[in-house]
Design an enzyme around this catalytic site. Structure first.
Site, mmCIF file in Angstrom:
data_model
loop_
_atom_site.group_PDB
_atom_site.id
_atom_site.type_symbol
_atom_site.label_atom_id
_atom_site.label_comp_id
_atom_site.label_asym_id
_atom_site.label_seq_id
_atom_site.Cartn_x
_atom_site.Cartn_y
_atom_site.Cartn_z
ATOM 1 N N LYS A 174 0.985 4.150 -2.907
ATOM 2 C CA LYS A 174 0.605 5.554 -2.684
ATOM 3 C C LYS A 174 1.791 6.495 -2.976
ATOM 4 O O LYS A 174 1.595 7.635 -3.402
ATOM 5 C CB LYS A 174 0.061 5.739 -1.269
ATOM 6 C CG LYS A 174 -1.263 5.006 -1.034
ATOM 7 C CD LYS A 174 -2.350 5.421 -2.028
ATOM 8 C CE LYS A 174 -3.709 4.804 -1.730
ATOM 9 N NZ LYS A 174 -4.755 5.229 -2.666
ATOM 10 N N TYR A 177 0.844 -1.201 0.000
ATOM 11 C CA TYR A 177 0.000 0.000 0.000
ATOM 12 C C TYR A 177 0.880 1.253 0.000
ATOM 13 O O TYR A 177 0.632 2.201 -0.749
ATOM 14 C CB TYR A 177 -0.894 -0.037 1.240
ATOM 15 C CG TYR A 177 -1.895 1.087 1.352
ATOM 16 C CD1 TYR A 177 -3.050 1.084 0.577
ATOM 17 C CD2 TYR A 177 -1.705 2.132 2.253
ATOM 18 C CE1 TYR A 177 -3.988 2.109 0.697
ATOM 19 C CE2 TYR A 177 -2.632 3.157 2.379
ATOM 20 C CZ TYR A 177 -3.778 3.137 1.593
ATOM 21 O OH TYR A 177 -4.696 4.158 1.720
HETATM 22 P P1 NAP Z 1 -13.430 1.958 0.947
HETATM 23 O O1 NAP Z 1 -14.681 2.393 1.595
HETATM 24 O O2 NAP Z 1 -12.963 0.552 1.096
HETATM 25 O O3 NAP Z 1 -13.547 2.339 -0.592
HETATM 26 C C1 NAP Z 1 -12.746 1.810 -1.592
HETATM 27 C C2 NAP Z 1 -13.576 1.826 -2.863
HETATM 28 O O4 NAP Z 1 -12.763 1.345 -3.936
HETATM 29 C C3 NAP Z 1 -14.808 0.953 -2.778
HETATM 30 O O5 NAP Z 1 -15.957 1.712 -3.113
HETATM 31 C C4 NAP Z 1 -14.565 -0.150 -3.799
HETATM 32 O O6 NAP Z 1 -15.770 -0.454 -4.469
HETATM 33 C C5 NAP Z 1 -13.559 0.509 -4.754
HETATM 34 N N1 NAP Z 1 -12.712 -0.463 -5.416
HETATM 35 C C6 NAP Z 1 -11.739 -1.231 -4.864
HETATM 36 N N2 NAP Z 1 -11.192 -2.032 -5.790
HETATM 37 C C7 NAP Z 1 -11.809 -1.756 -6.963
HETATM 38 C C8 NAP Z 1 -11.700 -2.265 -8.283
HETATM 39 N N3 NAP Z 1 -10.827 -3.242 -8.597
HETATM 40 N N4 NAP Z 1 -12.498 -1.748 -9.241
HETATM 41 C C9 NAP Z 1 -13.406 -0.790 -8.951
HETATM 42 N N5 NAP Z 1 -13.559 -0.276 -7.720
HETATM 43 C C10 NAP Z 1 -12.774 -0.756 -6.734
HETATM 44 O O7 NAP Z 1 -12.175 2.823 1.431
HETATM 45 P P2 NAP Z 1 -11.951 4.390 1.611
HETATM 46 O O8 NAP Z 1 -11.357 4.555 2.945
HETATM 47 O O9 NAP Z 1 -13.137 5.167 1.221
HETATM 48 O O10 NAP Z 1 -10.763 4.609 0.545
HETATM 49 C C11 NAP Z 1 -10.895 5.404 -0.618
HETATM 50 C C12 NAP Z 1 -9.509 5.856 -1.058
HETATM 51 O O11 NAP Z 1 -8.951 6.685 -0.038
HETATM 52 C C13 NAP Z 1 -8.518 4.726 -1.292
HETATM 53 O O12 NAP Z 1 -7.696 5.023 -2.401
HETATM 54 C C14 NAP Z 1 -7.696 4.733 -0.017
HETATM 55 O O13 NAP Z 1 -6.412 4.206 -0.215
HETATM 56 C C15 NAP Z 1 -7.655 6.207 0.285
HETATM 57 N N6 NAP Z 1 -7.353 6.537 1.684
HETATM 58 C C16 NAP Z 1 -8.189 6.219 2.696
HETATM 59 C C17 NAP Z 1 -7.861 6.586 4.003
HETATM 60 C C18 NAP Z 1 -8.749 6.304 5.189
HETATM 61 O O14 NAP Z 1 -8.332 6.584 6.321
HETATM 62 N N7 NAP Z 1 -9.932 5.790 5.013
HETATM 63 C C19 NAP Z 1 -6.670 7.260 4.251
HETATM 64 C C20 NAP Z 1 -5.836 7.560 3.189
HETATM 65 C C21 NAP Z 1 -6.187 7.210 1.912
HETATM 66 P P3 NAP Z 1 -16.262 -1.971 -4.743
HETATM 67 O O15 NAP Z 1 -16.105 -2.718 -3.467
HETATM 68 O O16 NAP Z 1 -17.678 -1.788 -5.213
HETATM 69 O O17 NAP Z 1 -15.388 -2.464 -5.839
#
Ligand code: NAP
Length: 259
Positions: free
Chosen positions: A166, A162
């Site tokens: 990033k 990861y």
């Molecule tokens: P999340 O709720 O798990 O969302 C991830 C999304 O990505 C889901 O809607 C999933 O949809 C989609 N996804 C994953 N693999 C995919 C694929 N192969 N094709 C199409 N869609 C896909 O997590 P989140 O926390 O909102 O994360 C969103 C982004 O923010 C990510 O890039 C993560 O690395 C980044 N981020 C999050 C945090 C945090 O603290 N939450 C911090 C830093 C960065 P489906 O399941 O429908 O495929």
């Protein structure tokens, strides 16, 4: 596109913009979609889980469309973007938000684990960005937003793939900005801190030591809300940010500068 008005709101100008948000069915992506739709941006959310996308579309209303696609199926991406462009005639904003995480001891991470994270978090971002940029170049206008993480600001244990992914996103943001911004396309990256979503829950809920560490170095003192990223994305997509390209913007309660 959007522009800042006298009362500090961001309002839509001329034609209605079209945004694509990958992973827009949950968490941060859904919060970005909610903010976009509330600001009259037609928004297409993409994910693998049709049920989740449909539930989100119900909440978001008629400005939201869904497309079910596994973005790791790279060969499907050119026709996906062509289909959107043919239907709507323009793509104004792409938010590369879809991502996956894997928490595992360094020595236990398999080659497949590593490749799988890179395929979702980096390769698919490249492919969908390339196809979208081809369309944006036709209009000499567009905005791309990438999403990185604190894992690219400092070292975090047990998330090697990861972190690598990033870091690549931040490097790609700069490389794309210098090459493509001369043609009217801005590329920026938001680096969220620890935001309350399913992904962060998986990483923190059964690991109080990690959660305490996160909070102890976050001057604002609590996890962020997905909406914090939604409003930042709206700003960076708007004309209010028309002179901003190539930046990595932490939205992290101060986590990246915390002691
Ligand atoms: P999340 O709720 O798990 O969302 C991830 C999304 O990505 C889901 O809607 C999933 O949809 C989609 N996804 C994953 N693999 C995919 C694929 N192969 N094709 C199409 N869609 C896909 O997590 P989140 O926390 O909102 O994360 C969103 C982004 O923010 C990510 O890039 C993560 O690395 C980044 N981020 C999050 C945090 C945090 O603290 N939450 C911090 C830093 C960065 P489906 O399941 O429908 O495929």
């Amino acid at each position: 596109m959007l522009q800042a008005t006298g009362n500090n709101q961001l309002s839509v100008m001329k034609k209605q913009p079209l945004a694509i948000i990958t992973g827009g069915g949950s968490g941060i992506g859904l919060a970005i979609a909610t903010t976009f739709v509330a600001n009259d941006i037609k928004t297409i959310i993409i994910g693998r889980d049709e049920k989740k996308l449909r539930a989100s579309q119900k909440k978001l209303g008629k400005l939201c469309e869904i497309i079910v696609c596994d973005l790791t199926q790279l060969h499907q991406i050119p026709s996906l973007i062509q289909q959107i462009y043919s239907t709507h005639g323009h793509i104004d904003i792409l938010v590369n938000n879809a991502g996956i995480n894997l928490k595992k001891d360094f020595a236990d991470v398999t080659d497949d684990d590593f490749a799988n994270i890179m395929l979702t978090n980096v390769q698919s971002v490249f492919t969908i960005s390339r196809e979208t940029v081809k369309k944006m170049l036709l209009k000499k206008k567009g905005v791309i937003l990438n999403i990185s993480s604190m894992a690219s600001q400092y070292g975090i244990p047990k998330v090697i793939a990861y972190s690598a992914s990033k870091g690549a996103i931040e490097a790609m943001t700069r490389a794309m900005a210098v090459e493509i911004s001369p043609f009217g396309i801005r590329i920026n990256c938001i680096a969220p801190g620890f935001i309350a979503t399913d992904m962060s829950a998986k990483a923190l809920e059964n690991d109080p030591e990690r959660k305490n560490k996160v909070l102890s170095r976050t001057p604002i003192g609590h996890l962020g809300e997905p909406e914090d990223i939604g409003t930042t994305a709206l700003f960076l997509a708007s004309e209010a940010a028309k002179y901003i390209t190539g930046i990595i913007l932490p939205v992290d309660g101060g986590n990246s500068i915390g002691f």
